[in-house]
Design an enzyme around this catalytic site. Structure first.
Site, mmCIF file in Angstrom:
data_model
loop_
_atom_site.group_PDB
_atom_site.id
_atom_site.type_symbol
_atom_site.label_atom_id
_atom_site.label_comp_id
_atom_site.label_asym_id
_atom_site.label_seq_id
_atom_site.Cartn_x
_atom_site.Cartn_y
_atom_site.Cartn_z
ATOM 1 N N GLY A 17 76.868 2.009 9.515
ATOM 2 C CA GLY A 17 76.121 1.118 8.786
ATOM 3 C C GLY A 17 76.199 -0.103 8.243
ATOM 4 N N GLU B 78 81.490 -4.695 6.024
ATOM 5 C CA GLU B 78 80.849 -3.074 5.118
ATOM 6 C C GLU B 78 79.504 -2.689 4.563
ATOM 7 O OE1 GLU B 78 81.163 -0.009 6.174
ATOM 8 O OE2 GLU B 78 82.104 1.173 4.629
ATOM 9 N N ASP B 79 78.989 -1.692 4.558
ATOM 10 C CA ASP B 79 77.905 -1.853 4.254
ATOM 11 C C ASP B 79 77.736 -1.581 3.204
ATOM 12 O OD1 ASP B 79 78.775 0.232 4.479
ATOM 13 O OD2 ASP B 79 76.885 1.335 5.499
ATOM 14 N N ASP C 286 81.505 1.902 -1.714
ATOM 15 C CA ASP C 286 81.180 2.799 -3.031
ATOM 16 C C ASP C 286 82.636 3.714 -3.689
ATOM 17 O OD1 ASP C 286 79.440 4.417 -4.067
ATOM 18 O OD2 ASP C 286 79.519 6.019 -2.851
ATOM 19 N N PHE D 29 71.520 5.460 -4.764
ATOM 20 C CA PHE D 29 71.408 5.800 -3.461
ATOM 21 C C PHE D 29 70.106 5.047 -2.014
ATOM 22 C CE2 PHE D 29 71.769 7.718 1.014
ATOM 23 C CZ PHE D 29 73.351 8.547 0.562
ATOM 24 N N ARG E 19 67.507 4.123 8.552
ATOM 25 C CA ARG E 19 68.345 3.182 9.017
ATOM 26 C C ARG E 19 68.170 2.043 9.435
ATOM 27 N NH1 ARG E 19 74.379 3.564 9.134
ATOM 28 N NH2 ARG E 19 74.378 6.428 10.134
#
Ligand code: IMP
Ligand code: MG
Length: 181
Positions: free
Chosen positions: A46, A101-102, A105, A154, A167
């Protein structure tokens, strides 16, 4: 007015907004490094686009490494267990490390990675995340650099997937729960 893509997806952040924020993050990281070298550690898959753009917005001598952890699979929620699929290629002892990091969460992934990396005694260990969903946190962990803080949505695009798809969308879009697969 809400922007939608050709696929009918709702855009949360446009490519221009992403580029602007990544440039600001790069300037801040450059300032904080004070001319020291950096190892950028991308979390596959990601963070690939984010690392690629962020690294070009950072004006220091930087090298890349990548790790991969177990993913969400085909569902929109986590199993809770984190597994390391690919470890670092090079040692990070005494280095300035920036984990890229993308999305932050639940925090399970980055809490696991932070513990794993700290065992190698880097000089500094910082975290840059493009998106942060603080309301979803299970592990107590925060990023040093956050692109955008978002509610519990999301998202897909700019490296982020739903079941490995989307992606390559240039914008960050919302994955609606009723979107046809
Ligand atoms: P965490 O371990 O729960 O913090 O999850 C981190 C990883 O879950 C991220 O690196 C993403 O790969 C994935 N993830 C979490 N939220 C989303 C989302 O909204 N879209 C796509 N992937 C997500
Ligand atoms: Mg990820």
């Amino acid at each position: 007015m809400t922007t939608t893509t050709q696929e009918g997806l709702q855009v949360l952040y446009t490519r221009q907004q992403i580029a602007g924020r990544v440039a600001e993050m790069g300037e801040q990281i450059t300032r904080d490094l004070n001319g020291e070298k950096l190892v950028m550690v991308g979390v596959l898959k990601g963070a690939a686009f984010f690392l690629s753009d962020l690294s070009r917005a950072i004006q220091v001598d930087a090298t890349f490494d990548f790790v991969a952890t177990s993913s969400y699979g085909k569902r929109q929620h986590t199993s809770g267990a984190v597994r390391l699929i690919k470890d670092l290629d090079e040692p990070i002892e005494a280095k300035n490390v920036l984990v890229v990091e993308d999305i932050l969460d639940t925090g399970l992934t980055l809490a696991y990675l932070r513990k794993h990396f700290l065992q190698q005694r880097p000089k500094t260990l910082r975290i840059a995340t493009l998106l942060d969903k603080p309301s979803r946190r299970i592990e107590k962990i925060n990023a040093d650099y956050v692109g955008f803080s978002i509610p519990n949505l999301f998202v897909i695009g700019y490296g982020m997937d739903y079941a490995e798809r989307y992606r390559n969308l240039p914008d960050i879009c919302l994955m609606s729960p009723d979107h046809p697969e």
